[in-house]
Design an enzyme around this catalytic site. Structure first.
Site, mmCIF file in Angstrom:
data_model
loop_
_atom_site.group_PDB
_atom_site.id
_atom_site.type_symbol
_atom_site.label_atom_id
_atom_site.label_comp_id
_atom_site.label_asym_id
_atom_site.label_seq_id
_atom_site.Cartn_x
_atom_site.Cartn_y
_atom_site.Cartn_z
ATOM 1 N N GLU A 125 0.716 -1.317 -0.124
ATOM 2 C CA GLU A 125 -0.021 -0.133 0.099
ATOM 3 C C GLU A 125 0.939 1.227 -0.026
ATOM 4 O OE1 GLU A 125 -1.951 -1.692 3.451
ATOM 5 O OE2 GLU A 125 -3.807 -1.396 2.474
ATOM 6 N N GLU B 207 -3.483 -9.739 3.444
ATOM 7 C CA GLU B 207 -3.994 -9.568 4.837
ATOM 8 C C GLU B 207 -5.337 -10.932 5.166
ATOM 9 O OE1 GLU B 207 -3.189 -7.100 2.678
ATOM 10 O OE2 GLU B 207 -2.806 -5.500 3.707
HETATM 11 N N1 CO8 Z 1 4.691 -7.162 11.486
HETATM 12 C C1 CO8 Z 1 5.766 -7.373 12.288
HETATM 13 N N2 CO8 Z 1 7.050 -8.111 12.388
HETATM 14 C C2 CO8 Z 1 7.082 -8.545 11.199
HETATM 15 C C3 CO8 Z 1 6.323 -8.274 10.081
HETATM 16 C C4 CO8 Z 1 5.201 -7.527 10.133
HETATM 17 N N3 CO8 Z 1 4.188 -7.417 9.028
HETATM 18 N N4 CO8 Z 1 6.871 -8.946 8.944
HETATM 19 C C5 CO8 Z 1 8.098 -9.454 9.258
HETATM 20 N N5 CO8 Z 1 8.119 -9.294 10.721
HETATM 21 C C6 CO8 Z 1 9.231 -9.628 11.581
HETATM 22 C C7 CO8 Z 1 9.098 -11.222 11.926
HETATM 23 O O1 CO8 Z 1 8.166 -11.592 12.924
HETATM 24 C C8 CO8 Z 1 10.614 -11.480 12.252
HETATM 25 O O2 CO8 Z 1 10.744 -11.098 13.733
HETATM 26 P P1 CO8 Z 1 11.438 -12.043 14.758
HETATM 27 O O3 CO8 Z 1 12.811 -12.247 14.297
HETATM 28 O O4 CO8 Z 1 11.478 -11.358 16.116
HETATM 29 O O5 CO8 Z 1 10.644 -13.276 14.711
HETATM 30 C C9 CO8 Z 1 11.312 -10.657 11.508
HETATM 31 O O6 CO8 Z 1 10.526 -9.703 11.101
HETATM 32 C C10 CO8 Z 1 11.694 -11.457 10.201
HETATM 33 O O7 CO8 Z 1 10.877 -11.716 9.735
HETATM 34 P P2 CO8 Z 1 11.036 -13.577 9.372
HETATM 35 O O8 CO8 Z 1 11.669 -14.459 9.902
HETATM 36 O O9 CO8 Z 1 9.377 -14.013 9.112
HETATM 37 O O10 CO8 Z 1 11.724 -13.414 7.878
HETATM 38 P P3 CO8 Z 1 11.353 -14.604 6.474
HETATM 39 O O11 CO8 Z 1 12.509 -14.071 5.701
HETATM 40 O O12 CO8 Z 1 11.343 -16.031 7.008
HETATM 41 O O13 CO8 Z 1 9.894 -14.252 6.053
HETATM 42 C C11 CO8 Z 1 8.185 -12.872 5.233
HETATM 43 C C12 CO8 Z 1 9.544 -13.115 5.306
HETATM 44 C C13 CO8 Z 1 7.655 -13.760 4.356
HETATM 45 C C14 CO8 Z 1 7.925 -11.368 4.670
HETATM 46 C C15 CO8 Z 1 7.445 -12.916 6.418
HETATM 47 O O14 CO8 Z 1 8.229 -12.079 7.643
HETATM 48 C C16 CO8 Z 1 6.043 -12.507 6.524
HETATM 49 O O15 CO8 Z 1 5.054 -13.384 6.026
HETATM 50 N N6 CO8 Z 1 5.682 -11.258 7.056
HETATM 51 C C17 CO8 Z 1 4.338 -10.782 7.125
HETATM 52 C C18 CO8 Z 1 3.934 -10.094 5.915
HETATM 53 C C19 CO8 Z 1 2.247 -9.632 6.166
HETATM 54 O O16 CO8 Z 1 1.543 -10.605 6.253
HETATM 55 N N7 CO8 Z 1 2.104 -8.321 5.937
HETATM 56 C C20 CO8 Z 1 0.955 -8.001 6.044
HETATM 57 C C21 CO8 Z 1 0.494 -7.488 7.440
HETATM 58 S S1 CO8 Z 1 -1.114 -6.831 7.689
HETATM 59 C C22 CO8 Z 1 -0.972 -5.185 7.132
HETATM 60 O O17 CO8 Z 1 0.095 -4.811 6.609
HETATM 61 C C23 CO8 Z 1 -2.123 -4.609 7.174
HETATM 62 C C24 CO8 Z 1 -1.640 -2.941 7.227
HETATM 63 C C25 CO8 Z 1 -2.881 -2.211 7.228
HETATM 64 C C26 CO8 Z 1 -3.819 -2.368 8.643
HETATM 65 C C27 CO8 Z 1 -4.311 -1.357 9.248
HETATM 66 C C28 CO8 Z 1 -5.782 -1.529 9.876
HETATM 67 C C29 CO8 Z 1 -5.576 -1.892 11.221
#
Ligand code: CO8
Length: 259
Positions: free
Chosen positions: A113, A133
């Site tokens: 976004e 999402e």
């Molecule tokens: N939020 C918080 N922490 C995150 C996020 C996130 N979106 N993405 C990654 N992290 C953190 C992980 O938790 C991890 O932290 P820790 O080491 O403490 O466990 C660190 O970043 C590294 O991430 P990964 O170990 O997961 O890294 P990978 O390389 O294995 O995976 C991915 C990468 C595929 C990107 C994976 O991290 C993932 O799927 N992340 C989430 C992606 C996602 O679903 N994004 C959408 C979130 S919802 C949203 O954006 C809506 C916004 C508007 C909402 C407003 C209304 C309220």
């Protein structure tokens, strides 16, 4: 200049804004949104800025809103967070200079976004994008259902929104989500090349092009054309219009001052 976890570097009228929270893949918390707002607000007051490049530190552009923060929200807090993000992204979308998203890695959820709020999206071959999402039981809240559909068309937007699929850079390019895909090592150079091309043109004319296109997407063709004629007329009151046309006639390079 530094603003929280948003870093700003300015060189020759081109600002590079970096979302710098790599330990969380640059996930956006309220604090990050505030820092982003402050950075763009400061840049907006600097008349020397001609273009902005927005990127992420580490392996992500922005991996979304901060899921760990959102996990504790009730509906009122969720609404407030969505409105907060929308307001900051609107400021970026309406920033008076072109904003180029240099998508260096994951652009997911709120990160996709954020890229959609920019004027151009140039991505690395390693970038991935999507609106995952629905897999978290929510919908996009920072403009995804609106800007994605306007950019890609409703069918392609619905496909990404309904499936939550995270697509590779070549697929994002095919869908029109990315404008260009380049080798990772060329990403910043290509964005700088585009920013420099923009910076060499008449700044008021560039800003008015942005306004005209963006307003045109929100109104009828007749109103958009009328608006274009008004803005076209406005350029004739600028020194840069005079300089641009005189330089053409005199067969020399124009020197624009932004006035
Ligand atoms: N939020 C918080 N922490 C995150 C996020 C996130 N979106 N993405 C990654 N992290 C953190 C992980 O938790 C991890 O932290 P820790 O080491 O403490 O466990 C660190 O970043 C590294 O991430 P990964 O170990 O997961 O890294 P990978 O390389 O294995 O995976 C991915 C990468 C595929 C990107 C994976 O991290 C993932 O799927 N992340 C989430 C992606 C996602 O679903 N994004 C959408 C979130 S919802 C949203 O954006 C809506 C916004 C508007 C909402 C407003 C209304 C309220």
């Amino acid at each position: 200049m530094s603003s929280g976890k948003i870093h700003v570097a300015i060189l020759e009228g081109i600002a590079k804004v970096t979302v710098d929270r790599p330990e969380a893949l640059n996930a956006l918390s309220a604090e990050m949104l505030d820092a982003l707002e402050e950075a763009f607000s400061t840049l907006g007051q600097d008349p020397s800025i001609r273009a902005v490049i927005l990127t992420g530190a580490g392996k992500a552009f922005v991996a979304g809103g901060d899921i760990k923060v959102m996990a504790g929200f009730d509906p009122d807090q969720a609404r407030a967070f969505a409105l907060h993000g929308q307001q900051v992204f609107k400021m970026i979308a309406e920033f008076p200079r072109p904003v180029i998203a240099a998508i260096n890695g994951f652009a997911l959820g709120g990160g996709c976004e954020l890229a959609l709020a920019c004027d151009l999206r140039i991505a690395s071959e390693t970038a991935r994008a999507g609106q995952p999402e629905v897999g978290l039981g929510v919908i996009p809240g920072f403009g995804g259902t609106q800007r994605l559909a306007r950019l890609l068309g409703r069918s392609a937007a619905k496909y990404l929104l309904f499936t939550g699929e995270i697509v590779a850079a070549d697929r994002a390019l095919q869908l029109g989500l990315f404008d260009e895909v380049v080798a990772p090592e060329n990403l910043m150079n290509r964005c700088l090349e585009i920013a420099k091309a923009i910076a060499s043109k008449a700044p008021v004319a560039v800003a008015l092009c942005k306004q005209a296109v963006d307003l045109g997407g929100e109104t009828t063709l007749a109103k958009g054309l009328n608006y274009e004629a008004d803005l076209f007329a406005r350029t004739f009151a600028t020194a840069d219009r005079k300089e641009g046309m005189e330089a053409f006639i005199e067969k020399r390079t124009a020197f624009f001052t932004g006035s």
